[in-house]
Design a protein around this motif. Structure first.
Motif, PDB file in Angstrom:
ATOM      1  N   CYS A 138      79.042  28.498  28.928  1.00  0.00           N
ATOM      2  CA  CYS A 138      79.462  28.447  27.524  1.00  0.00           C
ATOM      3  C   CYS A 138      78.497  29.231  26.646  1.00  0.00           C
ATOM      4  O   CYS A 138      78.913  29.994  25.767  1.00  0.00           O
ATOM      5  CB  CYS A 138      79.538  26.996  27.047  1.00  0.00           C
ATOM      6  SG  CYS A 138      81.032  26.117  27.491  1.00  0.00           S
ATOM      7  N   ALA A 139      77.207  29.041  26.888  1.00  0.00           N
ATOM      8  CA  ALA A 139      76.206  29.745  26.089  1.00  0.00           C
ATOM      9  C   ALA A 139      76.293  31.249  26.303  1.00  0.00           C
ATOM     10  O   ALA A 139      76.235  32.038  25.340  1.00  0.00           O
ATOM     11  CB  ALA A 139      74.813  29.225  26.438  1.00  0.00           C
ATOM     12  N   ARG A 140      76.447  31.676  27.563  1.00  0.00           N
ATOM     13  CA  ARG A 140      76.515  33.115  27.852  1.00  0.00           C
ATOM     14  C   ARG A 140      77.756  33.757  27.242  1.00  0.00           C
ATOM     15  O   ARG A 140      77.723  34.911  26.815  1.00  0.00           O
ATOM     16  CB  ARG A 140      76.518  33.350  29.368  1.00  0.00           C
ATOM     17  CG  ARG A 140      75.201  33.017  30.045  1.00  0.00           C
ATOM     18  CD  ARG A 140      75.091  33.715  31.399  1.00  0.00           C
ATOM     19  NE  ARG A 140      76.220  33.423  32.268  1.00  0.00           N
ATOM     20  CZ  ARG A 140      76.281  32.382  33.093  1.00  0.00           C
ATOM     21  NH1 ARG A 140      75.273  31.514  33.133  1.00  0.00           N
ATOM     22  NH2 ARG A 140      77.314  32.204  33.875  1.00  0.00           N
ATOM     23  N   LEU A 141      78.862  32.994  27.190  1.00  0.00           N
ATOM     24  CA  LEU A 141      80.112  33.529  26.659  1.00  0.00           C
ATOM     25  C   LEU A 141      80.240  33.350  25.149  1.00  0.00           C
ATOM     26  O   LEU A 141      81.237  33.754  24.557  1.00  0.00           O
ATOM     27  CB  LEU A 141      81.309  32.853  27.351  1.00  0.00           C
ATOM     28  CG  LEU A 141      81.461  33.123  28.850  1.00  0.00           C
ATOM     29  CD1 LEU A 141      82.607  32.290  29.427  1.00  0.00           C
ATOM     30  CD2 LEU A 141      81.711  34.608  29.112  1.00  0.00           C
TER      31      LEU A 141
ATOM     32  N   ALA B  87      78.720  20.241  38.203  1.00  0.00           N
ATOM     33  CA  ALA B  87      78.727  21.572  37.582  1.00  0.00           C
ATOM     34  C   ALA B  87      78.505  21.527  36.075  1.00  0.00           C
ATOM     35  O   ALA B  87      78.625  22.560  35.415  1.00  0.00           O
ATOM     36  CB  ALA B  87      80.058  22.284  37.888  1.00  0.00           C
ATOM     37  N   MET B  88      78.189  20.366  35.512  1.00  0.00           N
ATOM     38  CA  MET B  88      78.014  20.256  34.066  1.00  0.00           C
ATOM     39  C   MET B  88      77.002  21.275  33.557  1.00  0.00           C
ATOM     40  O   MET B  88      77.268  22.026  32.601  1.00  0.00           O
ATOM     41  CB  MET B  88      77.585  18.833  33.692  1.00  0.00           C
ATOM     42  CG  MET B  88      77.185  18.665  32.222  1.00  0.00           C
ATOM     43  SD  MET B  88      78.563  18.867  31.059  1.00  0.00           S
ATOM     44  CE  MET B  88      79.221  17.190  31.092  1.00  0.00           C
ATOM     45  N   GLY B  89      75.819  21.333  34.168  1.00  0.00           N
ATOM     46  CA  GLY B  89      74.796  22.272  33.718  1.00  0.00           C
ATOM     47  C   GLY B  89      75.240  23.721  33.810  1.00  0.00           C
ATOM     48  O   GLY B  89      75.010  24.519  32.895  1.00  0.00           O
TER      49      GLY B  89
ATOM     50  N   VAL C 177      87.065  16.028  36.881  1.00  0.00           N
ATOM     51  CA  VAL C 177      85.681  16.075  37.310  1.00  0.00           C
ATOM     52  C   VAL C 177      85.172  17.513  37.252  1.00  0.00           C
ATOM     53  O   VAL C 177      85.912  18.459  37.545  1.00  0.00           O
ATOM     54  CB  VAL C 177      85.546  15.495  38.739  1.00  0.00           C
ATOM     55  CG1 VAL C 177      86.355  16.301  39.744  1.00  0.00           C
ATOM     56  CG2 VAL C 177      84.094  15.414  39.174  1.00  0.00           C
ATOM     57  N   LEU C 178      83.931  17.685  36.833  1.00  0.00           N
ATOM     58  CA  LEU C 178      83.364  19.027  36.671  1.00  0.00           C
ATOM     59  C   LEU C 178      82.863  19.540  38.017  1.00  0.00           C
ATOM     60  O   LEU C 178      81.680  19.464  38.348  1.00  0.00           O
ATOM     61  CB  LEU C 178      82.227  19.009  35.643  1.00  0.00           C
ATOM     62  CG  LEU C 178      82.604  18.604  34.219  1.00  0.00           C
ATOM     63  CD1 LEU C 178      81.403  18.698  33.307  1.00  0.00           C
ATOM     64  CD2 LEU C 178      83.750  19.460  33.689  1.00  0.00           C
ATOM     65  N   GLU C 179      83.791  20.072  38.780  1.00  0.00           N
ATOM     66  CA  GLU C 179      83.506  20.691  40.076  1.00  0.00           C
ATOM     67  C   GLU C 179      84.255  22.018  40.144  1.00  0.00           C
ATOM     68  O   GLU C 179      85.267  22.209  39.471  1.00  0.00           O
ATOM     69  CB  GLU C 179      83.922  19.784  41.228  1.00  0.00           C
ATOM     70  CG  GLU C 179      83.258  18.410  41.245  1.00  0.00           C
ATOM     71  CD  GLU C 179      81.758  18.450  41.526  1.00  0.00           C
ATOM     72  OE1 GLU C 179      81.263  19.522  41.929  1.00  0.00           O
ATOM     73  OE2 GLU C 179      81.092  17.408  41.347  1.00  0.00           O
TER      74      GLU C 179
ATOM     75  N   GLY D 193      81.744  14.992  28.677  1.00  0.00           N
ATOM     76  CA  GLY D 193      81.372  14.088  29.746  1.00  0.00           C
ATOM     77  C   GLY D 193      82.471  13.066  29.984  1.00  0.00           C
ATOM     78  O   GLY D 193      83.607  13.221  29.520  1.00  0.00           O
ATOM     79  N   GLN D 194      82.139  12.012  30.710  1.00  0.00           N
ATOM     80  CA  GLN D 194      83.110  10.980  31.032  1.00  0.00           C
ATOM     81  C   GLN D 194      83.335  10.061  29.841  1.00  0.00           C
ATOM     82  O   GLN D 194      82.384   9.646  29.187  1.00  0.00           O
ATOM     83  CB  GLN D 194      82.638  10.160  32.236  1.00  0.00           C
ATOM     84  CG  GLN D 194      83.708   9.300  32.859  1.00  0.00           C
ATOM     85  CD  GLN D 194      84.768  10.148  33.553  1.00  0.00           C
ATOM     86  OE1 GLN D 194      84.470  11.205  34.089  1.00  0.00           O
ATOM     87  NE2 GLN D 194      86.000   9.667  33.526  1.00  0.00           N
TER      88      GLN D 194
END
Length: 254
Positions: A117-120, A109-111, A78-80, A130-131
């Motif tokens: 990812c974009a910043r890096l 925390a998906m967003g 899970v994205l936490e 996603g799931q």
């Protein structure tokens, strides 16, 4: 604060009246006894896991459908924040490798992780899927170079056991629950929790030493089958329920 107090009171009422209480790891058992002193006995019964099905999807077909490369490392969860996806992303920013990172799971925390990812500059090397259905998740995990579990906190970590049965080497943080399953360089690689640089060192080592990954995965698969079988888990829960029913009957009789 009021909600926290109310939840604690409800848990206390339930647990004090329970005929049996169990936790899925020795660490969680000790932590529960420390935090819940009103519970007189908590038994540790670790999660059990069944062998993966023989009829998983075709990996190449699934990867084409999802737009994934053939060479990747996988993370399932899970994205936490507590799962440590941010550590995996910072690790990938340090790596000088074409191997992709595939993240399977959804969460609040998906967003934030998409923005990170974009910043890096990782948009082409990291895939947030996603799931997915469980059989597709197992398929992608089976075909991965390794599995990452950089969690800051866990009860046990069922996905790690799935990786073991699928023959996938595991890199995990050195938190106490994971140390109940993994021993560094014996059946996995452990890195200092919350340290993305230490995680990067482990990933570089595993990617650079294929024979190491094969040895760790082989040993971990044997350990999972020996100590975390679904049959043994079911047997221990059956014994726990029988004792609970017996003790409950004795209490009513007295």
């Amino acid at each position: 604060e009021h909600r926290h107090w109310l939840m604690r009171a409800c848990w206390q009422w339930v647990l004090q009246r329970a005929s049996a209480v169990n936790a899925v790891s020795a660490w969680l058992c000790a932590e529960a006894q420390r935090r819940l002193p009103f519970v007189t006995k908590i038994e540790c019964i670790t999660n059990g896991i069944a062998e993966p099905p023989d009829t998983l999807p075709d990996g190449a077909v699934l990867r084409r459908h999802l737009g994934l490369p053939d060479d990747y490392v996988c993370m399932v969860g899970v994205l936490e924040h507590y799962k440590g996806h941010d550590l995996a992303l910072r690790c990938w920013a340090e790596l000088d490798s074409d191997v992709a990172l595939v993240l399977i799971g959804n969460g609040s925390a998906m967003g934030a992780y998409q923005d990170l990812c974009a910043r890096l500059g990782l948009s082409q090397r990291v895939h947030l899927l996603g799931q997915l259905p469980h059989d597709e998740t197992l398929c992608l995990l089976r075909d991965s170079r390794a599995m990452l579990m950089p969690s800051r906190n866990e009860g046990l970590g069922l996905a790690i056991l799935e990786a073991g049965l699928l023959g996938v080497p595991v890199i995990a943080s050195d938190i106490a629950p994971f140390q109940e399953m993994l021993r560094h360089e014996h059946n996995g690689l452990l890195f200092r929790s919350d340290d993305s640089h230490a995680l990067t060192d482990c990933v570089r080592r595993l990617l650079g030493e294929p024979a190491l990954g094969e040895r760790l995965a082989r040993q971990f698969g044997a350990d999972v089958r020996a100590h975390f079988s679904f049959a043994d888990n079911a047997r221990r829960y059956g014994e726990l329920y029988q004792r609970a029913v017996r003790d409950s009957g004795q209490q009513r009789a007295s």
